[in-house]
Structure formats: structure tokens, C-alpha cells
Design an enzyme around this catalytic site. Structure first.
Site, PDB file in Angstrom:
ATOM      1  N   ASP A  33       0.823  -1.209   0.000  1.00  0.00           N
ATOM      2  CA  ASP A  33       0.000   0.000   0.000  1.00  0.00           C
ATOM      3  C   ASP A  33       0.864   1.269   0.000  1.00  0.00           C
ATOM      4  OD1 ASP A  33      -2.381   1.387  -0.007  1.00  0.00           O
ATOM      5  OD2 ASP A  33      -2.579   1.395   2.176  1.00  0.00           O
ATOM      6  N   HIS A  50       2.018   3.432  -9.194  1.00  0.00           N
ATOM      7  CA  HIS A  50       1.779   2.004  -9.465  1.00  0.00           C
ATOM      8  C   HIS A  50       2.937   1.393 -10.256  1.00  0.00           C
ATOM      9  CE1 HIS A  50      -2.047   2.327  -7.573  1.00  0.00           C
ATOM     10  NE2 HIS A  50      -2.633   3.013  -8.541  1.00  0.00           N
ATOM     11  N   LEU A 144       9.742 -20.728  -5.474  1.00  0.00           N
ATOM     12  CA  LEU A 144       8.913 -19.737  -4.780  1.00  0.00           C
ATOM     13  C   LEU A 144       7.514 -19.765  -5.384  1.00  0.00           C
ATOM     14  CD1 LEU A 144       8.817 -17.135  -2.819  1.00  0.00           C
ATOM     15  CD2 LEU A 144       8.977 -15.847  -4.937  1.00  0.00           C
TER      16      LEU A 144
HETATM   17  C1  IPE Z   1      -5.399  -2.676   0.016  1.00  0.00           C
HETATM   18  O1  IPE Z   1      -5.081  -1.350  -0.170  1.00  0.00           O
HETATM   19  C2  IPE Z   1      -5.471  -3.383  -1.299  1.00  0.00           C
HETATM   20  C3  IPE Z   1      -4.214  -3.527  -2.012  1.00  0.00           C
HETATM   21  C4  IPE Z   1      -3.031  -3.196  -1.576  1.00  0.00           C
HETATM   22  C5  IPE Z   1      -4.338  -4.117  -3.314  1.00  0.00           C
HETATM   23  P1  IPE Z   1      -6.209  -0.217  -0.265  1.00  0.00           P
HETATM   24  O2  IPE Z   1      -5.488   1.041  -0.461  1.00  0.00           O
HETATM   25  O3  IPE Z   1      -7.212  -0.589  -1.260  1.00  0.00           O
HETATM   26  O4  IPE Z   1      -6.853  -0.317   1.176  1.00  0.00           O
HETATM   27  P2  IPE Z   1      -7.720   0.754   1.986  1.00  0.00           P
HETATM   28  O5  IPE Z   1      -8.734   1.293   1.040  1.00  0.00           O
HETATM   29  O6  IPE Z   1      -6.767   1.810   2.449  1.00  0.00           O
HETATM   30  O7  IPE Z   1      -8.293  -0.017   3.121  1.00  0.00           O
HETATM   31  C1  IPE Z   2      -1.752   0.226  -3.352  1.00  0.00           C
HETATM   32  O1  IPE Z   2      -1.515   1.588  -3.368  1.00  0.00           O
HETATM   33  C2  IPE Z   2      -2.077  -0.333  -4.713  1.00  0.00           C
HETATM   34  C3  IPE Z   2      -3.465  -0.771  -4.871  1.00  0.00           C
HETATM   35  C4  IPE Z   2      -4.396  -0.711  -3.970  1.00  0.00           C
HETATM   36  C5  IPE Z   2      -3.819  -1.311  -6.159  1.00  0.00           C
HETATM   37  P1  IPE Z   2      -2.707   2.633  -3.326  1.00  0.00           P
HETATM   38  O2  IPE Z   2      -3.119   2.942  -4.723  1.00  0.00           O
HETATM   39  O3  IPE Z   2      -3.777   2.183  -2.426  1.00  0.00           O
HETATM   40  O4  IPE Z   2      -1.950   3.880  -2.709  1.00  0.00           O
HETATM   41  P2  IPE Z   2      -2.508   4.893  -1.627  1.00  0.00           P
HETATM   42  O5  IPE Z   2      -2.949   4.101  -0.450  1.00  0.00           O
HETATM   43  O6  IPE Z   2      -3.624   5.635  -2.258  1.00  0.00           O
HETATM   44  O7  IPE Z   2      -1.336   5.765  -1.306  1.00  0.00           O
HETATM   45 MG    MG Z   3      -4.118   2.438  -0.436  1.00  0.00          MG
END
Ligand code: IPE
Ligand code: IPE
Ligand code: MG
Length: 253
Positions: A33, A50, A144
Site C-alpha cells: 500500500d 503504481h 517460490l
Molecule cells: C489494500 O489497499 C489493497 C491492495 C493493496 C491491493 P487499499 O489502499 O485498497 O486499502 P484501503 O482502502 O486503504 O483499506
Molecule cells: C496500493 O496503493 C495499490 C493498490 C491498492 C492497487 P494505493 O493505490 O492504495 O496507494 P494509496 O494508499 O492511495 O497511497
Molecule cells: Mg491504499
């Protein structure tokens, strides 16, 4: 910086050689995240975060192999992530397809077996095709196991498992009384995979966001502020070092 965080950052990152003298978690799960915030901080579009995040994953996979981790489960798209703007979803899907294709040879060479965990229904055809092609072409590998949680939701996984069991019961293939904590896991997307020993969440949130709800009953958690694109080799080694300091009691004294 408070005392606690300065203490954390002052620890020198251990080396792979040092770590492998001690217990290495067999299964590591990661909630990757913080991509969006990483980009926002640099006034860049979220998509750049991303792309950078995909590079981080490559590095963490290679360190996992060096450490002898057997299973790595990464959260890459949740069932809740469908609520994001369509252009972000499209970008994410394209990046998965591109990386799966680009990395296929290297995954082959390095003994990585890819497994998609999540609901396949509803995933666009071109994305599913890339996942299934990678699964097929890496199916003989065993160094893995890389579980990619994609269109994944923990609650949905449990409901799906119940439906699978119900079908088997109707066909008289199983006796409902025989379902227990050990064999219930066989009906989940993770099937025969052992439960995660260690779960890392980057990005500073202290929540599970519907990830591996059944499987994490006795997992050790590690929450770190570092945003996923910044999470590097030494951060990962440090996390494993902290795992090794934990005392896992499983309810015993
Ligand atoms: C969790 O992250 C999902 C992934 C890393 C794919 P999110 O960014 O979607 O989670 P929330 O919305 O902060 O709970
Ligand atoms: C995690 O990073 C990737 C996915 C959930 C696909 P985020 O896109 O949630 O990044 P933040 O949390 O908004 O910084
Ligand atoms: Mg996020």
C-alpha cells in the site's frame, strides 16, 4: 520523529547471510500500500506510483528467493478496488498484463510459480488470459510460490468456500460433519498453501482491508509507514529481522 521511530530507523539492516542462520518465515504476505501517496508527494499521477510499485515487487521477489521464503502472497487488487476511477483500474490492469509478460522468462529461470488467488469471474478477458498463461507456463516451478491476490476479497473467499462445500455435500462427495479447521482451508483460493507466518503492510495504515481473513488467525503482523514504492531490500530484510525476534506462542505458555 519520536523515540520509537528513531529507534526503529537506527537499526542497521541485517544481511541475508545473517538472517538465514535463523528461522525464515515459510510464507510471507504483503499488503503493498501507498503507491498513490508516493506519487502525490511528487506531484505525479497515481499511475506513476503504481509503476514504481511494480519495480518494488520485483526486488522483493528476488530477495524472497535469496532468503529461501517458499510462499509469497501479494495483495495487488482487492474486490473493493473496483470503486476506484476507471482510468486507474485500467492502468493497473495494463500494468499487470505487461509485467506478467515481461517477467515470464525471468520467473521461469528463477523457479517462480505464479498463482492467481481471487475471483476469476468479472476479471476482463485480456487480464485473465495473461494470468492464466503465466500460471500454465510456471506450473512446474517450485522454488517460490507467488500468489497474486487479484480481484481478491477475504470475505468473498470464505463465502465461495462455503458454496463449494455445499456442492460437494449435495453430490455426497463429503460429509458436512467432516469439515474442520484443517480441511476448510482446502476450499479457499489458497488451497494447500500453509497460512502466512508474517504479514507486512506498507503505507502506514493499521488495517487488514479484507485480506486473507481466514488464513491470518496466527500470523505475525508488521505495519510500516514506508510507502510501497520506497520499500526496498534493506526495509524487507529489517522486517524479517523483526519477525525473527517474535515469540510465536499459538496460545501456549
Ligand atoms: C489494500 O489497499 C489493497 C491492495 C493493496 C491491493 P487499499 O489502499 O485498497 O486499502 P484501503 O482502502 O486503504 O483499506
Ligand atoms: C496500493 O496503493 C495499490 C493498490 C491498492 C492497487 P494505493 O493505490 O492504495 O496507494 P494509496 O494508499 O492511495 O497511497
Ligand atoms: Mg491504499
Amino acid at each position: 520523529m519520536n523515540l520509537f521511530s528513531s529507534f526503529f530507523s537506527s537499526i542497521k539492516s541485517p544481511t541475508v547471510k545473517e538472517l538465514i542462520k535463523n528461522n525464515i518465515p515459510e510464507h510471507v504476505a504483503i499488503i503493498m500500500d501507498g503507491n498513490g501517496r508516493w506519487a502525490l508527494k511528487r506531484k505525479l499521477p497515481r499511475s506513476v506510483g503504481h509503476s514504481e510499485g511494480a519495480e518494488t515487487l520485483k526486488e522483493i521477489i528476488s530477495v524472497s528467493i535469496e532468503l529461501g521464503i517458499k510462499f509469497l502472497t501479494v495483495y495487488s487488487f482487492s474486490t473493493e478496488n473496483w470503486q476506484r476511477p476507471q482510468d486507474e483500474i485500467d492502468f493497473l490492469f495494463n500494468i499487470f498484463v505487461e509485467k506478467l509478460r515481461e517477467e515470464l522468462d525471468s520467473m521461469q529461470k528463477n523457479g517462480i510459480k505464479v498463482k492467481l488467488i481471487g475471483k476469476r469471474e468479472g476479471v476482463p478477458h485480456y487480464v485473465l488470459e495473461a494470468f492464466e498463461d503465466a500460471e500454465k507456463k510456471t506450473s512446474e516451478n517450485s522454488k517460490l510460490i507467488l500468489n497474486i491476490a487479484f480481484n481478491y476479497g477475504g470475505r468473498q473467499e470464505i463465502i465461495e468456500a462455503i458454496k463449494k462445500i455445499h456442492k460437494e455435500v449435495l453430490k455426497k462427495n463429503i460429509d458436512i460433519e467432516k469439515i474442520n479447521e484443517l480441511n476448510f482451508g482446502n476450499f479457499l483460493y489458497t488451497e494447500s498453501c500453509p497460512d502466512p507466518d508474517f504479514l507486512i503492510r506498507t503505507g502506514g495504515e493499521y488495517r487488514i482491508s479484507n485480506f486473507l481473513l481466514w488464513q491470518i488467525a496466527y500470523t505475525e503482523f508488521y505495519f510500516v509507514k514506508t510507502l510501497w514504492p520506497d520499500f526496498n531490500r534493506s526495509d524487507f530484510l529489517k522486517a524479517i529481522y523483526y519477525y525473527q525476534k517474535r515469540e510465536r506462542r499459538f496460545g501456549r505458555v
